[in-house]
Motif scaffolding. Structure first.
Motif, mmCIF file in Angstrom:
data_model
loop_
_atom_site.group_PDB
_atom_site.id
_atom_site.type_symbol
_atom_site.label_atom_id
_atom_site.label_comp_id
_atom_site.label_asym_id
_atom_site.label_seq_id
_atom_site.Cartn_x
_atom_site.Cartn_y
_atom_site.Cartn_z
ATOM 1 N N GLU A 39 0.724 -1.260 -0.543
ATOM 2 C CA GLU A 39 0.024 -0.117 -0.517
ATOM 3 C C GLU A 39 1.446 1.440 0.040
ATOM 4 O O GLU A 39 0.167 2.165 -0.171
ATOM 5 C CB GLU A 39 -1.216 0.073 1.528
ATOM 6 C CG GLU A 39 -2.352 -0.959 1.043
ATOM 7 C CD GLU A 39 -1.728 -2.726 1.580
ATOM 8 O OE1 GLU A 39 -2.982 -3.128 1.696
ATOM 9 O OE2 GLU A 39 -0.758 -2.437 1.845
ATOM 10 N N ASP A 71 -5.082 4.978 6.066
ATOM 11 C CA ASP A 71 -4.013 4.544 6.048
ATOM 12 C C ASP A 71 -3.180 5.884 6.635
ATOM 13 O O ASP A 71 -2.954 5.458 7.679
ATOM 14 C CB ASP A 71 -3.772 3.333 5.532
ATOM 15 C CG ASP A 71 -2.768 2.093 6.325
ATOM 16 O OD1 ASP A 71 -3.418 1.772 7.502
ATOM 17 O OD2 ASP A 71 -1.480 1.612 6.099
ATOM 18 N N ARG A 127 -3.328 10.418 8.913
ATOM 19 C CA ARG A 127 -3.405 10.061 10.311
ATOM 20 C C ARG A 127 -3.675 11.540 11.035
ATOM 21 O O ARG A 127 -5.118 11.624 12.117
ATOM 22 C CB ARG A 127 -2.364 9.606 11.085
ATOM 23 C CG ARG A 127 -2.185 7.748 10.837
ATOM 24 C CD ARG A 127 -3.585 7.415 11.364
ATOM 25 N NE ARG A 127 -3.502 5.722 10.243
ATOM 26 C CZ ARG A 127 -2.441 4.601 10.933
ATOM 27 N NH1 ARG A 127 -1.751 4.234 12.145
ATOM 28 N NH2 ARG A 127 -2.283 3.662 10.243
#
Lengths: 89, 366
Positions: A76, B24, B27
């Protein structure tokens, strides 16, 4: 307004630097002044009656390969420019 | 069929993965701004705001050339259309944009000869067909459009056309980004940089953002996955504390841009100060026609004195263009001002922020 539409060159340019392209099934005359390297069969980005640039099929494949790789566990956060595209280039 | 060429760039499964990857890495809260009307449309149409985590805020900036054109400039175009013997040709987007007192559409309804063309070359061809009239082309647009006008001006000289000229209202993008990063009302973490402007100018002209201001930018394409990839690359840079200018739209943008196009702009135009709606005058962001090509400059060929400009009462288009106000935060949005009855340019132009919010979202709140 800065829309660029992909088109495929279907004729050699005439004396005025204009060539016929196919845009989604429709043919149109566009100027090839900005893409002297373009050849019949190339895809170009067309804006306001001018081909702006030749679209790189190779880079399109690389970007898609990146998307594919993103589906794999642990990939990712890969940096796009550091990905090894040897298999697709 | 070229229409299916990039179908893979719309694959929903890839979109979900990219959206998860953005969640992801993002943050900390970040604010990203796009500065291209086509991105405004792509983000609204594909519901990309709805795919963002709470930490990622997407703002629309001054990316619609029609919207950023100042009232005084629109008034000048209108005044030119009123001169005897003139045919004013323009891209369709400009027709309904209100100036201080009128619009080109209203002038046309009143009998002025105002015509929509697809290409500046069509305008030049019209001049050759109408030798007894003076055909003016209204030159509006960023670096994507400027070389098409520059090359058409060179064509006019080559073909010895004597009854055609350009009112150049062109603007250049990098200087506007500098004005935005210096705007204390808008705190931008990173820029989603315009794809086709960058096809022409490359990535070099944006490097100052990273070097002087530590603001990253990613040159981004226009399919849904392109936009998500650009956002993910920006979020990754910010998470890692990097500030670089990267190219996500590699299939159409090279770091050096298109040298033929850049040379055409430099040959025909020279930078001048330009007024942007909502931002004000930004030094060196306009493109005036050089002395050498003055014969094709409408300001020389058809000089006019438009009336004193005035602002549209209650319209916050200028604040929307800076990202200081979201479209639905304007009092007129969706009430007095709709695409059917637009009051300001951001609602008139199909790629204006207000029009995009109105058309594709529940008043933009999604």
């Amino acid at each position: 307004m800065c829309l660029g539409i992909p088109a495929k060159i279907i004729t050699e340019p005439n004396d005025n630097g204009m060539a016929e392209v196919e845009i989604m099934g429709v043919t149109r005359w566009v100027s090839l002044h900005m893409v002297p390297q373009a050849k019949v069969g190339d895809h170009v980005l067309v804006h306001a009656g001018f081909a702006l640039e030749v679209i790189s099929d190779e880079f399109a494949a690389e970007t898609l390969e990146l998307f594919r790789q993103m589906g794999m566990p642990g990939t990712e956060n890969l940096e796009p420019m550091e990905v090894d595209f040897g298999a697709t280039a | 069929m070229t229409g299916d060429l990039f179908a893979d760039f719309r694959d929903p499964a890839h979109a979900r993965r990219l959206s998860a990857a953005i969640t992801d890495v993002a943050r900390e809260p970040i604010t990203l701004m796009e500065v291209c009307g086509t991105h405004t449309m792509a983000i609204a149409k594909n519901g990309i705001r709805g795919l963002m985590p709470d930490t990622v805020k997407l703002l629309s900036g001054p990316g619609c050339p029609v919207c950023v054109t100042a009232n005084a400039d629109i008034d000048t175009a209108i005044e030119i259309s009123r001169q005897p013997g003139v045919i004013l040709t323009t891209f369709g987007d400009m027709m309904k944009v209100p100036g201080s007192y009128s619009s080109l559409a209203r002038e046309k309804a009143d009998g002025r000869d105002v015509r929509v063309v697809y290409s500046p070359l069509d305008s030049l061809a019209l001049a050759e067909k109408e030798p007894d009239r003076h055909v003016v082309f209204l030159g509006v647009g960023f670096e994507t459009t400027a070389p098409t006008i520059a090359i058409t001006i060179r064509e006019a000289r080559r073909r010895s056309v004597t009854n055609w000229s350009v009112l150049s209202l062109h603007k250049t993008v990098p200087g506007a980004l500098e004005a935005l990063v210096n705007d204390p009302q808008v705190a931008i973490s990173g820029f989603i940089l315009p794809g086709h402007v960058s096809t022409v100018i490359g990535s070099g002209p944006y490097e100052f953002l990273a070097e002087q201001y530590h603001v990253p930018g990613v040159i981004t394409g226009f399919e849904p996955l392109d936009v998500l990839q650009g956002i993910w690359m920006l979020a990754s840079q910010l998470a890692e504390g990097r500030a670089e200018i990267e190219i996500a739209y590699t299939r159409a943008v090279m770091p050096q841009g298109n040298r033929v196009a850049i040379a055409a702009i430099e040959q025909v135009f020279t930078p001048i100060d330009a007024e942007w709606r909502g931002i004000g005058v930004i030094p060196g962001t306009g493109l005036a026609i050089r002395e050498e090509f003055a014969y094709f400059d409408t300001r020389v060929r058809v000089p006019v004195t438009p009336p004193e400009p005035r602002e549209i009462r209650g319209c916050q288009c200028g604040d929307v263009l800076r990202g200081a106000v979201l479209p639905y935060e304007c009092r007129l949005f969706g009430r007095a001002c709709t695409p059917e009855h637009p009051i300001g340019p951001c609602m008139v132009s199909s790629e204006g922020s207000c029009a995009a919010y109105y058309r594709y979202t529940d008043h933009g709140k999604v």
